[in-house]
Design a protein around this motif. Structure first.
Motif, PDB file in Angstrom:
ATOM      1  N   LYS A  96      -7.935  55.488 -41.954  1.00  0.00           N
ATOM      2  CA  LYS A  96      -8.409  56.492 -42.914  1.00  0.00           C
ATOM      3  C   LYS A  96      -8.514  57.850 -42.246  1.00  0.00           C
ATOM      4  O   LYS A  96      -8.781  57.974 -41.090  1.00  0.00           O
ATOM      5  CB  LYS A  96      -9.767  56.057 -43.464  1.00  0.00           C
ATOM      6  CG  LYS A  96      -9.683  54.739 -44.249  1.00  0.00           C
ATOM      7  CD  LYS A  96     -11.047  54.317 -44.745  1.00  0.00           C
ATOM      8  CE  LYS A  96     -10.966  52.993 -45.478  1.00  0.00           C
ATOM      9  NZ  LYS A  96     -12.279  52.530 -45.949  1.00  0.00           N
ATOM     10  N   TYR A 145      -6.692  43.831 -44.382  1.00  0.00           N
ATOM     11  CA  TYR A 145      -6.773  45.238 -44.735  1.00  0.00           C
ATOM     12  C   TYR A 145      -7.897  45.485 -45.734  1.00  0.00           C
ATOM     13  O   TYR A 145      -8.296  44.584 -46.479  1.00  0.00           O
ATOM     14  CB  TYR A 145      -5.448  45.723 -45.327  1.00  0.00           C
ATOM     15  CG  TYR A 145      -4.301  45.627 -44.350  1.00  0.00           C
ATOM     16  CD1 TYR A 145      -3.982  46.682 -43.520  1.00  0.00           C
ATOM     17  CD2 TYR A 145      -3.543  44.461 -44.247  1.00  0.00           C
ATOM     18  CE1 TYR A 145      -2.939  46.601 -42.609  1.00  0.00           C
ATOM     19  CE2 TYR A 145      -2.499  44.361 -43.341  1.00  0.00           C
ATOM     20  CZ  TYR A 145      -2.204  45.434 -42.525  1.00  0.00           C
ATOM     21  OH  TYR A 145      -1.180  45.334 -41.630  1.00  0.00           O
ATOM     22  N   SER A 157      -0.848  51.894 -43.065  1.00  0.00           N
ATOM     23  CA  SER A 157      -0.840  51.312 -41.724  1.00  0.00           C
ATOM     24  C   SER A 157       0.516  50.738 -41.342  1.00  0.00           C
ATOM     25  O   SER A 157       0.851  50.662 -40.166  1.00  0.00           O
ATOM     26  CB  SER A 157      -1.896  50.208 -41.608  1.00  0.00           C
ATOM     27  OG  SER A 157      -1.610  49.160 -42.514  1.00  0.00           O
ATOM     28  N   GLU A 170      -4.638  51.220 -47.698  1.00  0.00           N
ATOM     29  CA  GLU A 170      -4.699  51.089 -46.241  1.00  0.00           C
ATOM     30  C   GLU A 170      -3.489  50.333 -45.722  1.00  0.00           C
ATOM     31  O   GLU A 170      -2.922  50.679 -44.677  1.00  0.00           O
ATOM     32  CB  GLU A 170      -5.972  50.371 -45.808  1.00  0.00           C
ATOM     33  CG  GLU A 170      -6.099  50.286 -44.291  1.00  0.00           C
ATOM     34  CD  GLU A 170      -7.123  49.272 -43.814  1.00  0.00           C
ATOM     35  OE1 GLU A 170      -7.268  49.133 -42.591  1.00  0.00           O
ATOM     36  OE2 GLU A 170      -7.747  48.614 -44.663  1.00  0.00           O
ATOM     37  N   ASP A 211      -8.486  51.449 -38.049  1.00  0.00           N
ATOM     38  CA  ASP A 211      -8.974  52.277 -39.138  1.00  0.00           C
ATOM     39  C   ASP A 211      -7.996  53.426 -39.324  1.00  0.00           C
ATOM     40  O   ASP A 211      -7.930  54.335 -38.524  1.00  0.00           O
ATOM     41  CB  ASP A 211     -10.374  52.811 -38.840  1.00  0.00           C
ATOM     42  CG  ASP A 211     -10.943  53.605 -40.009  1.00  0.00           C
ATOM     43  OD1 ASP A 211     -10.261  53.678 -41.057  1.00  0.00           O
ATOM     44  OD2 ASP A 211     -12.032  54.171 -39.864  1.00  0.00           O
TER      45      ASP A 211
END
Length: 298
Positions: A298, A103, A112, A108, A296
């Motif tokens: 984000k 990660y 996740s 994150e 990803d």
């Protein structure tokens, strides 16, 4: 620390418990076992520095960091008295731990590892090749999934490391894409996208605990001709997995989805090595690009 911070930290400690010891909860892990996990993490930190050619000595975790600082002084203290005022753990160290697990940072990791599936994070690049929707429609439904990993001991029988789970392939009513979901051990849930073109079936899959996406490829010879027969039924698919875990050990050399009666089954799917000339170049390039295959969030 707020209640939310405690839940986030608990999520990390449960993740470490499952990943390194296959234990579902941090309370099931002993002091000695936490020290073992620290050793494993430090090995990964050293390996990362070596791979990046960083000459500076890495910042390693103390042998009792997880147990004393996070378990005793944070989680256990909080659950003994939820009104206790606790300072937040060192975010840099938490980010260091999750970074060697694949990660970008601690935030994150928290974002996740949720129970919900984000299919939009799964990308299959087909270079605008026309999908073989007729084949996909034939494999929509419920399957058994047989998963086999390499034996830890070379003398161990391969049959000793086979797991079966329930799998569903279905078509999204909104996007028209084909999705796949599979049950797993330790309360894991696997989800992915599945597509087909020509004789090939291609799956990209992740889970609420996986660090990298996993890719599966299968080929059914002469499928276009076979599908012309309305009585044709596809009973079993063999897949080659092309993903490796962060610790460089192969995961799932192949998987089998099976609907058939084993007594009358005739194998129809052909497995092949990843360097086969029959695999399209665009697919090989995507599989080799491990950085873009990272999730990803984000």
């Amino acid at each position: 620390m707020k209640k939310e911070d405690i839940l986030h930290l608990e999520k990390l400690m449960n993740f470490l418990s499952r990943h390194f010891l296959k234990k579902n909860h941090w309370e099931d892990v002993s002091k000695t076992e936490w020290a073992y996990i620290v050793e494993e993490l430090n090995d990964l930190i050293i390996r990362e520095n070596t791979q990046k050619n960083i000459e500076k000595n890495p910042d390693l975790l103390g042998s009792n960091y997880l147990y004393e600082h996070l378990i005793i002084n944070k989680l256990k203290k909080y659950y003994r008295n939820e009104t206790t005022i606790l300072s937040k753990p060192n975010l840099a160290k938490l980010s260091l731990i999750v970074r060697v697990l694949g990660y970008s940072n601690y935030i994150e990791f928290i974002n996740s590892n949720t129970e919900s599936f984000n299919f939009n994070d799964l990308r299959i690049n087909m270079d605008n090749v026309k999908q073989n929707t007729e084949l996909l429609d034939r494999i929509v439904g419920y399957w058994y999934s047989y998963n086999r990993n390499l034996p830890e001991n070379p003398t161990q029988a391969k049959e000793d490391r086979i797991w079966r789970s329930a799998t569903e392939i279905y078509k999204s009513e909104t996007s028209g894409e084909y999705f796949i979901e599979r049950s797993g051990g330790d309360r894991h849930k696997y989800f992915g996208k599945i597509t087909a073109y020509s004789d090939y079936v291609f799956i990209i899959m992740n889970s609420n605990t996986f660090i990298r996406q996993r890719h599966f490829i299968s080929r059914i010879k002469d499928i276009k001709e076979k599908l012309k027969n309305p009585e044709y039924k596809l009973h079993e698919l063999h897949f080659i997995s092309t993903c490796i875990s962060f610790n460089q050990e192969p995961i799932a050399l192949f998987e089998i989805f099976q609907k058939a009666d084993r007594k009358t089954f005739i194998q129809d799917s052909v497995s092949f090595p990843i360097d086969s000339e029959e695999i399209p170049v665009s697919i090989v390039k995507q599989l080799e690009d491990t950085e873009s295959n990272r999730i990803d969030y984000k």
